[in-house]
Write an enzyme that holds these catalytic residues in place. Structure first.
Site, short mmCIF file in Angstrom:
data_model
loop_
_atom_site.label_atom_id
_atom_site.label_comp_id
_atom_site.label_asym_id
_atom_site.label_seq_id
_atom_site.Cartn_x
_atom_site.Cartn_y
_atom_site.Cartn_z
CG HIS A 1 -1.96 1.05 1.21
ND1 HIS A 1 -1.71 2.35 1.58
CD2 HIS A 1 -3.27 1.02 0.82
CE1 HIS A 1 -2.81 3.07 1.43
NE2 HIS A 1 -3.77 2.28 0.98
CD GLU B 1 -4.64 3.51 -3.93
OE1 GLU B 1 -5.83 3.84 -3.76
OE2 GLU B 1 -3.90 3.12 -3.02
#
Length: 231
Positions: A95, A143
């Protein structure tokens, strides 16, 4: 795969009011909407809450992060065995707010496969996604890190980029699913994500900051259904 698609992933991150009894209450709100609408939600609580939420709700749960370590000496890290034993169904890997080395990504994905845990590897470009596919992850979370906690959903701002990414995944490793994150804040963003080829979508701050969380979740659930039907 351990997770059902399409789904909507809600990451609690480190937000205030998402841990302990408060976190369980949020999870139960999500579970209520899931049962009422038939949509699938997945949540990523903080590590100490994985067991409680996995045990006391019917929601699928993923760990926010793990450390690529073997059992034995170590202190303070979070092992894959620990989250697996706690009842997690999958793991977020690399992440942007807790990045991993690519060597650790490969190790974690392989260890997830051994345990039937969903490996969700976060990437921010077609090139990075292609490199990650060599590890055969279950899912790529695509993303733009700059869009996190914004209202700039990638499927709305740059749908061609989403379609290029999805096409690359389908060509390189069609088994791997695509989840869009970063800037998703409305049902329309979710619907657009699926319409442009994603298999799932996710958010964090948009859910935590919603004035009426159940209404927000309901809009997301309706968008999941609409996007899945049109995709």
């Amino acid at each position: 795969m351990a997770l059902t698609y399409p789904h909507f992933l809600i990451n609690f991150k480190l937000y205030e009011g998402t841990t302990g009894a408060d976190g369980l209450a949020l999870a139960r709100t999500i579970e209520t909407v899931q049962r009422r609408t038939g949509a699938t939600f997945v949540i990523a609580p903080q590590t100490p809450d994985i067991y409680r939420i996995a045990t006391e709700t019917s929601l699928s749960v993923v760990a926010q992060s793990v450390d690529a370590l073997d059992a034995g000496q170590g202190n303070g890290q979070v092992s894959l065995d620990a989250v697996d034993s706690a009842g997690a169904d999958g793991v977020l890997v690399n992440h942007p707010e807790s990045p991993d080395s690519f060597g650790d990504v490969a190790e974690t994905v392989a260890c997830c496969a051994e345990r039937d845990l969903e490996s969700i590897v976060c990437v921010d470009s077609v090139e990075m996604g292609r490199a990650a596919l060599s590890f055969d992850p279950d899912c790529l979370l695509f993303e733009n890190p700059a869009d996190i906690a914004s209202d700039r959903a990638l499927a709305q701002m740059d749908p061609a980029r989403v379609e290029t990414f999805v096409s690359m995944v389908e060509a390189e490793n069609p088994r791997t699913r695509v989840l869009l994150g970063g800037g998703i804040s409305t049902g329309a963003d979710v619907k657009a994500s699926l319409e442009h080829g994603a298999d799932a979508a996710g958010a964090a701050s948009a859910f935590v900051g919603a004035s009426d969380r159940e209404a927000w979740l309901t809009a997301v659930a309706e968008a999941l259904e609409a996007g899945d039907e049109s995709g």
